[in-house]
Scaffold this motif. Structure first.
Motif, mmCIF file in Angstrom:
data_model
loop_
_atom_site.group_PDB
_atom_site.id
_atom_site.type_symbol
_atom_site.label_atom_id
_atom_site.label_comp_id
_atom_site.label_asym_id
_atom_site.label_seq_id
_atom_site.Cartn_x
_atom_site.Cartn_y
_atom_site.Cartn_z
ATOM 1 N N ALA A 59 0.834 -1.205 0.000
ATOM 2 C CA ALA A 59 0.000 0.000 0.000
ATOM 3 C C ALA A 59 0.868 1.254 0.000
ATOM 4 O O ALA A 59 0.575 2.225 -0.716
ATOM 5 C CB ALA A 59 -0.935 -0.005 1.210
ATOM 6 N N ALA A 60 1.944 1.246 0.767
ATOM 7 C CA ALA A 60 2.844 2.398 0.803
ATOM 8 C C ALA A 60 3.508 2.598 -0.555
ATOM 9 O O ALA A 60 3.619 3.731 -1.043
ATOM 10 C CB ALA A 60 3.897 2.209 1.898
ATOM 11 N N GLU A 61 3.937 1.514 -1.168
ATOM 12 C CA GLU A 61 4.556 1.604 -2.490
ATOM 13 C C GLU A 61 3.582 2.180 -3.509
ATOM 14 O O GLU A 61 3.956 3.023 -4.334
ATOM 15 C CB GLU A 61 5.024 0.219 -2.930
ATOM 16 N N GLU A 62 2.339 1.756 -3.461
ATOM 17 C CA GLU A 62 1.324 2.269 -4.381
ATOM 18 C C GLU A 62 1.090 3.755 -4.155
ATOM 19 O O GLU A 62 0.956 4.527 -5.109
ATOM 20 C CB GLU A 62 0.019 1.486 -4.228
ATOM 21 N N ARG A 63 1.041 4.174 -2.905
ATOM 22 C CA ARG A 63 0.858 5.599 -2.606
ATOM 23 C C ARG A 63 2.008 6.429 -3.160
ATOM 24 O O ARG A 63 1.798 7.488 -3.745
ATOM 25 C CB ARG A 63 0.720 5.821 -1.106
ATOM 26 N N VAL A 64 3.229 5.944 -2.970
ATOM 27 C CA VAL A 64 4.396 6.660 -3.492
ATOM 28 C C VAL A 64 4.348 6.691 -5.015
ATOM 29 O O VAL A 64 4.626 7.719 -5.640
ATOM 30 C CB VAL A 64 5.711 6.022 -2.988
ATOM 31 N N ARG A 65 3.970 5.580 -5.618
ATOM 32 C CA ARG A 65 3.872 5.524 -7.078
ATOM 33 C C ARG A 65 2.890 6.573 -7.580
ATOM 34 O O ARG A 65 3.158 7.293 -8.539
ATOM 35 C CB ARG A 65 3.450 4.137 -7.547
ATOM 36 N N LEU A 66 1.751 6.698 -6.918
ATOM 37 C CA LEU A 66 0.749 7.672 -7.332
ATOM 38 C C LEU A 66 1.229 9.104 -7.113
ATOM 39 O O LEU A 66 0.939 9.995 -7.912
ATOM 40 C CB LEU A 66 -0.566 7.439 -6.584
ATOM 41 N N ILE A 67 1.965 9.326 -6.046
ATOM 42 C CA ILE A 67 2.468 10.662 -5.747
ATOM 43 C C ILE A 67 3.491 11.094 -6.790
ATOM 44 O O ILE A 67 3.559 12.267 -7.149
ATOM 45 C CB ILE A 67 3.100 10.697 -4.334
ATOM 46 N N THR A 68 4.275 10.178 -7.295
ATOM 47 C CA THR A 68 5.366 10.527 -8.191
ATOM 48 C C THR A 68 5.004 10.397 -9.667
ATOM 49 O O THR A 68 5.873 10.434 -10.519
ATOM 50 C CB THR A 68 6.609 9.666 -7.896
ATOM 51 N N ASP A 70 2.167 11.783 -12.842
ATOM 52 C CA ASP A 70 1.122 12.744 -13.168
ATOM 53 C C ASP A 70 -0.140 12.007 -13.611
ATOM 54 O O ASP A 70 -0.201 10.775 -13.584
ATOM 55 C CB ASP A 70 1.601 13.747 -14.218
ATOM 56 N N SER A 71 -1.145 12.764 -14.041
ATOM 57 C CA SER A 71 -2.430 12.161 -14.404
ATOM 58 C C SER A 71 -2.321 11.240 -15.617
ATOM 59 O O SER A 71 -3.179 10.394 -15.833
ATOM 60 C CB SER A 71 -3.470 13.247 -14.668
ATOM 61 N N ASP A 72 -1.263 11.391 -16.408
ATOM 62 C CA ASP A 72 -1.042 10.509 -17.557
ATOM 63 C C ASP A 72 -0.184 9.300 -17.200
ATOM 64 O O ASP A 72 0.166 8.504 -18.069
ATOM 65 C CB ASP A 72 -0.369 11.282 -18.696
ATOM 66 N N GLY A 73 0.198 9.205 -15.943
ATOM 67 C CA GLY A 73 1.016 8.084 -15.510
ATOM 68 C C GLY A 73 2.494 8.262 -15.766
ATOM 69 O O GLY A 73 3.277 7.340 -15.578
ATOM 70 N N GLN A 74 2.878 9.463 -16.167
ATOM 71 C CA GLN A 74 4.288 9.743 -16.436
ATOM 72 C C GLN A 74 4.991 10.159 -15.147
ATOM 73 O O GLN A 74 4.419 10.883 -14.328
ATOM 74 C CB GLN A 74 4.421 10.848 -17.490
ATOM 75 N N PRO A 75 6.239 9.739 -14.967
ATOM 76 C CA PRO A 75 6.982 10.134 -13.770
ATOM 77 C C PRO A 75 7.130 11.657 -13.687
ATOM 78 O O PRO A 75 7.287 12.333 -14.702
ATOM 79 C CB PRO A 75 8.349 9.478 -13.966
ATOM 80 N N THR A 76 7.045 12.177 -12.476
ATOM 81 C CA THR A 76 7.230 13.607 -12.248
ATOM 82 C C THR A 76 8.277 13.800 -11.170
ATOM 83 O O THR A 76 8.369 13.012 -10.234
ATOM 84 C CB THR A 76 5.922 14.287 -11.805
ATOM 85 N N GLY A 77 9.058 14.819 -11.302
ATOM 86 C CA GLY A 77 10.012 15.162 -10.268
ATOM 87 C C GLY A 77 11.071 14.124 -10.023
ATOM 88 O O GLY A 77 11.640 14.065 -8.946
ATOM 89 N N THR A 78 11.336 13.291 -11.011
ATOM 90 C CA THR A 78 12.358 12.269 -10.816
ATOM 91 C C THR A 78 13.611 12.652 -11.562
ATOM 92 O O THR A 78 13.575 13.383 -12.543
ATOM 93 C CB THR A 78 11.883 10.892 -11.301
ATOM 94 N N GLN A 79 14.729 12.155 -11.090
ATOM 95 C CA GLN A 79 16.004 12.362 -11.753
ATOM 96 C C GLN A 79 16.683 11.009 -11.891
ATOM 97 O O GLN A 79 16.562 10.168 -11.004
ATOM 98 C CB GLN A 79 16.888 13.292 -10.923
ATOM 99 N N PRO A 80 17.406 10.822 -12.989
ATOM 100 C CA PRO A 80 18.118 9.548 -13.134
ATOM 101 C C PRO A 80 19.127 9.370 -12.007
ATOM 102 O O PRO A 80 19.720 10.341 -11.537
ATOM 103 C CB PRO A 80 18.833 9.693 -14.480
ATOM 104 N N PHE A 81 19.295 8.157 -11.600
ATOM 105 C CA PHE A 81 20.278 7.824 -10.564
ATOM 106 C C PHE A 81 21.665 7.870 -11.179
ATOM 107 O O PHE A 81 21.939 7.289 -12.217
ATOM 108 C CB PHE A 81 19.985 6.423 -10.014
ATOM 109 N N ASP A 82 22.567 8.597 -10.540
ATOM 110 C CA ASP A 82 23.938 8.703 -11.008
ATOM 111 C C ASP A 82 24.834 7.920 -10.054
ATOM 112 O O ASP A 82 25.147 8.378 -8.957
ATOM 113 C CB ASP A 82 24.370 10.161 -11.067
ATOM 114 N N ALA A 83 25.203 6.719 -10.461
ATOM 115 C CA ALA A 83 26.008 5.845 -9.607
ATOM 116 C C ALA A 83 27.473 6.272 -9.589
ATOM 117 O O ALA A 83 28.249 5.747 -8.806
ATOM 118 C CB ALA A 83 25.894 4.399 -10.078
ATOM 119 N N GLY A 84 27.870 7.212 -10.461
ATOM 120 C CA GLY A 84 29.274 7.629 -10.555
ATOM 121 C C GLY A 84 29.636 8.546 -9.479
ATOM 122 O O GLY A 84 30.524 8.685 -8.808
#
Length: 84
Positions: A59-68, A70-84
């Motif tokens: 349930a927590a994962e689903e809530r976070v997924r919905l928060i992150t 937009d209404s089209d299901g596209q990620p918002t406010g995310t940045q690629p992870f830079d492992a370097g």
């Protein structure tokens, strides 16, 4: 183990409380000094607690997924992870 301890997990039990109880169940089972019938009851209780924790995490994962997203299901406010 009492019949009360083997009862269904209340839905309002917090993840933290269920996890703490599950850790206690595992600890008791690992010691190996619990009679067989009580071990079975503890195992059943542990299985219920584990399932409850998993539902809470899902349930927590689903809530976070919905928060992150937009209404089209596209990620918002995310940045690629830079492992370097």
């Amino acid at each position: 183990m009492s019949d009360e301890a083997a009862e269904t997990i209340p839905e309002d039990m917090t993840f933290e409380a269920a996890l703490a109880e599950l850790e206690g169940v595992v600890s008791r089972l690992e010691r190996g000094d619990v009679p067989l019938d009580e071990s079975i009851a503890l195992y059943e209780r542990g299985a219920r607690l584990r399932a409850h924790c998993q539902r809470k995490l899902d349930a927590a994962e689903e809530r976070v997924r919905l928060i992150t997203r937009d209404s089209d299901g596209q990620p918002t406010g995310t940045q690629p992870f830079d492992a370097g």
